[in-house]
Design a protein around this motif. Structure first.
Motif, PDB file in Angstrom:
ATOM      1  N   HIS A  60       0.938  -1.259   0.003  1.00 36.82           N
ATOM      2  CA  HIS A  60       0.057  -0.057   0.145  1.00 36.82           C
ATOM      3  C   HIS A  60       0.881   1.388   0.187  1.00 36.82           C
ATOM      4  O   HIS A  60       0.469   1.980  -0.714  1.00 36.82           O
ATOM      5  N   PHE A  61       1.799   1.229   0.747  1.00 36.48           N
ATOM      6  CA  PHE A  61       2.715   2.450   0.816  1.00 36.48           C
ATOM      7  C   PHE A  61       3.452   2.649  -0.432  1.00 36.48           C
ATOM      8  O   PHE A  61       3.823   3.649  -0.764  1.00 36.48           O
ATOM      9  N   ALA A  62       3.967   1.540  -1.209  1.00 38.34           N
ATOM     10  CA  ALA A  62       4.747   1.747  -2.348  1.00 38.34           C
ATOM     11  C   ALA A  62       3.631   2.085  -3.437  1.00 38.34           C
ATOM     12  O   ALA A  62       3.878   3.068  -4.291  1.00 38.34           O
ATOM     13  N   ASN A  63       2.359   1.769  -3.515  1.00 37.87           N
ATOM     14  CA  ASN A  63       1.331   2.250  -4.297  1.00 37.87           C
ATOM     15  C   ASN A  63       1.319   3.783  -4.163  1.00 37.87           C
ATOM     16  O   ASN A  63       1.052   4.546  -5.297  1.00 37.87           O
ATOM     17  N   GLN A  64       1.167   4.276  -3.054  1.00 40.17           N
ATOM     18  CA  GLN A  64       1.024   5.759  -2.640  1.00 40.17           C
ATOM     19  C   GLN A  64       2.116   6.518  -3.012  1.00 40.17           C
ATOM     20  O   GLN A  64       1.874   7.521  -3.871  1.00 40.17           O
ATOM     21  N   MET A  65       3.357   5.887  -3.023  1.00 36.73           N
ATOM     22  CA  MET A  65       4.440   6.664  -3.632  1.00 36.73           C
ATOM     23  C   MET A  65       4.676   6.759  -4.844  1.00 36.73           C
ATOM     24  O   MET A  65       4.966   7.606  -5.594  1.00 36.73           O
ATOM     25  N   ARG A  66       3.917   5.547  -5.841  1.00 31.56           N
ATOM     26  CA  ARG A  66       4.133   5.695  -7.127  1.00 31.56           C
ATOM     27  C   ARG A  66       2.795   6.621  -7.525  1.00 31.56           C
ATOM     28  O   ARG A  66       3.112   7.299  -8.581  1.00 31.56           O
ATOM     29  N   VAL A  67       1.835   6.846  -6.807  1.00 35.45           N
ATOM     30  CA  VAL A  67       0.671   7.657  -7.057  1.00 35.45           C
ATOM     31  C   VAL A  67       1.397   9.055  -6.890  1.00 35.45           C
ATOM     32  O   VAL A  67       1.276   9.999  -7.781  1.00 35.45           O
ATOM     33  N   LEU A  68       2.242   9.422  -5.857  1.00 36.70           N
ATOM     34  CA  LEU A  68       2.824  10.716  -5.838  1.00 36.70           C
ATOM     35  C   LEU A  68       3.725  11.010  -6.749  1.00 36.70           C
ATOM     36  O   LEU A  68       3.710  12.310  -7.170  1.00 36.70           O
ATOM     37  N   LYS A  69       4.421  10.330  -7.104  1.00 34.40           N
ATOM     38  CA  LYS A  69       5.577  10.363  -8.326  1.00 34.40           C
ATOM     39  C   LYS A  69       4.692  10.543  -9.565  1.00 34.40           C
ATOM     40  O   LYS A  69       5.195  11.258 -10.200  1.00 34.40           O
ATOM     41  N   ASN A  70       3.544   9.887  -9.854  1.00 37.68           N
ATOM     42  CA  ASN A  70       2.797  10.471 -11.039  1.00 37.68           C
ATOM     43  C   ASN A  70       2.269  11.661 -10.889  1.00 37.68           C
ATOM     44  O   ASN A  70       2.268  12.421 -12.010  1.00 37.68           O
ATOM     45  N   GLU A  71       1.732  12.040 -10.003  1.00 38.60           N
ATOM     46  CA  GLU A  71       1.374  13.320  -9.831  1.00 38.60           C
ATOM     47  C   GLU A  71       2.361  14.569  -9.754  1.00 38.60           C
ATOM     48  O   GLU A  71       1.830  15.453 -10.628  1.00 38.60           O
ATOM     49  N   MET A  72       3.539  14.197  -9.417  1.00 39.04           N
ATOM     50  CA  MET A  72       4.455  15.149  -9.442  1.00 39.04           C
ATOM     51  C   MET A  72       5.164  15.376 -10.670  1.00 39.04           C
ATOM     52  O   MET A  72       5.273  16.511 -11.173  1.00 39.04           O
ATOM     53  N   THR A  73       4.998  14.437 -11.602  1.00 40.37           N
ATOM     54  CA  THR A  73       5.682  14.387 -12.948  1.00 40.37           C
ATOM     55  C   THR A  73       4.501  14.838 -13.828  1.00 40.37           C
ATOM     56  O   THR A  73       4.987  15.643 -14.752  1.00 40.37           O
ATOM     57  N   GLU A  74       3.304  14.491 -13.775  1.00 39.24           N
ATOM     58  CA  GLU A  74       2.341  14.921 -14.789  1.00 39.24           C
ATOM     59  C   GLU A  74       1.533  16.157 -14.280  1.00 39.24           C
ATOM     60  O   GLU A  74       1.212  17.037 -15.208  1.00 39.24           O
ATOM     61  N   HIS A  75       1.152  16.324 -13.002  1.00 38.14           N
ATOM     62  CA  HIS A  75       0.616  17.315 -12.731  1.00 38.14           C
ATOM     63  C   HIS A  75       1.426  18.814 -12.571  1.00 38.14           C
ATOM     64  O   HIS A  75       1.163  19.871 -12.940  1.00 38.14           O
ATOM     65  N   TYR A  76       2.639  18.538 -11.912  1.00 39.18           N
ATOM     66  CA  TYR A  76       3.392  19.494 -11.756  1.00 39.18           C
ATOM     67  C   TYR A  76       4.674  19.758 -12.666  1.00 39.18           C
ATOM     68  O   TYR A  76       5.531  20.650 -12.357  1.00 39.18           O
ATOM     69  N   ALA A  77       4.764  18.844 -13.593  1.00 36.42           N
ATOM     70  CA  ALA A  77       5.704  18.719 -14.689  1.00 36.42           C
ATOM     71  C   ALA A  77       7.000  18.683 -14.025  1.00 36.42           C
ATOM     72  O   ALA A  77       8.060  19.440 -14.813  1.00 36.42           O
ATOM     73  N   ILE A  78       7.476  18.292 -13.038  1.00 37.36           N
ATOM     74  CA  ILE A  78       8.599  18.038 -12.427  1.00 37.36           C
ATOM     75  C   ILE A  78       9.420  16.922 -13.281  1.00 37.36           C
ATOM     76  O   ILE A  78       9.045  15.621 -13.148  1.00 37.36           O
ATOM     77  N   PRO A  79      10.658  16.966 -13.397  1.00 36.75           N
ATOM     78  CA  PRO A  79      11.581  15.931 -14.128  1.00 36.75           C
ATOM     79  C   PRO A  79      11.591  14.592 -13.066  1.00 36.75           C
ATOM     80  O   PRO A  79      11.632  14.568 -12.029  1.00 36.75           O
ATOM     81  N   SER A  80      11.669  13.494 -13.876  1.00 37.92           N
ATOM     82  CA  SER A  80      11.744  12.123 -13.167  1.00 37.92           C
ATOM     83  C   SER A  80      12.978  12.051 -12.261  1.00 37.92           C
ATOM     84  O   SER A  80      12.797  11.749 -11.004  1.00 37.92           O
ATOM     85  N   TRP A  81      14.170  12.522 -12.670  1.00 36.29           N
ATOM     86  CA  TRP A  81      15.063  12.530 -11.836  1.00 36.29           C
ATOM     87  C   TRP A  81      15.240  13.330 -10.633  1.00 36.29           C
ATOM     88  O   TRP A  81      15.775  12.945  -9.529  1.00 36.29           O
ATOM     89  N   ILE A  82      14.669  14.582 -10.717  1.00 37.44           N
ATOM     90  CA  ILE A  82      14.528  15.275  -9.572  1.00 37.44           C
ATOM     91  C   ILE A  82      13.630  14.520  -8.483  1.00 37.44           C
ATOM     92  O   ILE A  82      13.612  14.580  -7.307  1.00 37.44           O
ATOM     93  N   VAL A  83      12.509  13.926  -9.044  1.00 39.94           N
ATOM     94  CA  VAL A  83      11.643  13.265  -8.259  1.00 39.94           C
ATOM     95  C   VAL A  83      12.135  12.114  -7.554  1.00 39.94           C
ATOM     96  O   VAL A  83      12.130  11.851  -6.239  1.00 39.94           O
TER      97      VAL A  83
END
Length: 347
Positions: free
Chosen positions: A147-170
């Motif tokens: 469950h924690f890993a899934n939440q981190m994945r959702v957070l990563k997708n939100e940061m990269t898609e919604h806020y347009a942050i590069p993946s390496w920064i995330v």
């Protein structure tokens, strides 16, 4: 057409009502009674092909009163549940009977699944080990991790898609936050250890001038008594060890002495055998020397005999020769006298 679509919709609703949708909240009820659970994902083609037969089996189960609860879990929405069952293949079907879970391994055909349940073939399948049971502490912890890993994945997708942050920064943010959290957890653990197991307290006593201050330990006496008891036990153990060592050394000395005596007796026997052999050799040599001397004496005697015989023969031959010479001389003298007489007669 409208009536047909309405009937199909009603049929689908009825089938959907026959299937239990399991979530994190109502998951605990599966450990009572008989449950047949399918884990699926909306993007899985095999899961989509099995969905309609699964709904038909649920309606048939309700109609035939098989007393089996049919349920399904969407792993994309509830990853913790998939973690508790360690789902790695989709679709996966589990049968739970009074808390014991068994995984169905066979053809993904609803008729095969139904015969596996109704014919009692599920009893031939080995149950999942107790530590792998979805209700165990270990598997619930694994579910929390999923469950924690899934939440981190959702957070990563939100940061990269919604806020347009590069993946390496995330990923860099995740790494730094992980290190900071680890340090904070370690600090908390150290503080807890200090609180639960505090160090020994010391008191300082001032002494008159010219003497150094000494540290007086509050528990010095208790420690001294404990140390004395421990020292006594250590001394007893040391004495026992010393006695055992002495016994061992005595045994070794005895063994060495016995071995030495055996070696000496063996050496004496060898020396005696050597002396007997030397005496025999000396006797043999003396006998050979005596034989050689006897042979030499015999040869000398034989030589003397031969010499004596030769001298006697020589004497005899000389005497004979002398006699013959005398006879010849006499004969010659007689001849000369006769010749002289003849000559005188002729004159």
């Amino acid at each position: 057409m409208k009536l047909q679509t309405v009937l199909i919709g009603l049929f689908a609703v009825c089938n959907a009502n026959n299937i239990h949708k399991l979530t994190d909240d109502n998951f605990g009820k599966i450990f009572e009674g008989s449950w047949l659970i399918m884990f699926y994902a909306p993007w899985c083609p095999a899961c989509q092909s099995l969905k309609s037969p699964w709904e038909q089996f649920a309606s048939k189960n309700l109609k035939d009163d098989l007393q089996i609860h049919v349920a399904e879990v969407d792993v994309t929405q509830y990853p913790a549940l998939s973690g508790q069952f360690l789902i790695f293949n989709l679709p996966s079907i589990y049968y739970i009977q009074n808390g014991e879970s068994r995984q169905y391994v066979g053809q993904l055909d609803i008729s095969a699944v139904e015969s596996w349940i109704t014919d009692g073939k599920w009893r031939e399948t080995e149950a999942v080990a107790s530590w792998r049971s979805p209700n165990s502490f270990i598997m619930r912890s694994v579910g929390k991790f999923f469950h924690f890993a899934n939440q981190m994945r959702v957070l990563k997708n939100e940061m990269t898609e919604h806020y347009a942050i590069p993946s390496w920064i995330v990923y860099t943010i995740f790494i730094i936050s992980t290190i900071i959290i680890g340090l904070l957890v370690g600090l908390v653990l150290v503080c807890l250890c200090d609180c639960l197991c505090p160090p020994k307290s010391h008191q300082y006593e001032m002494k008159p001038e010219g003497e150094e201050n000494e540290v007086i330990d509050e528990e010095e006496d208790d420690d001294g008594e404990e140390d004395g008891e421990e020292d006594g036990e250590d001394e007893e153990e040391e004495d026992k060890d010393a006695e055992e060592e002495e016994e061992n050394t005595e045994d070794e000395k005895r063994r060495v002495g016995e071995e030495g005596e055996e070696e000496e007796s063996g050496q004496e026997e060898e020396a005696k055998d050597g002396e007997d052999k030397e005496e025999e050799d000396d006797q043999k040599e003396e006998g050979e020397e005596k034989d050689e001397k006897g042979e030499q004496d015999d040869q000398k005697e034989d030589g003397k005999d031969t010499e004596g015989g030769k001298t006697e023969e020589d004497e005899e031959t000389t005497q004979e020769q002398m006699q013959e010479g005398a006879i010849d001389n006499l004969a010659a003298g007689d001849d000369q006298q006769l010749r002289k007489r003849k000559n005188v007669g002729n004159m």
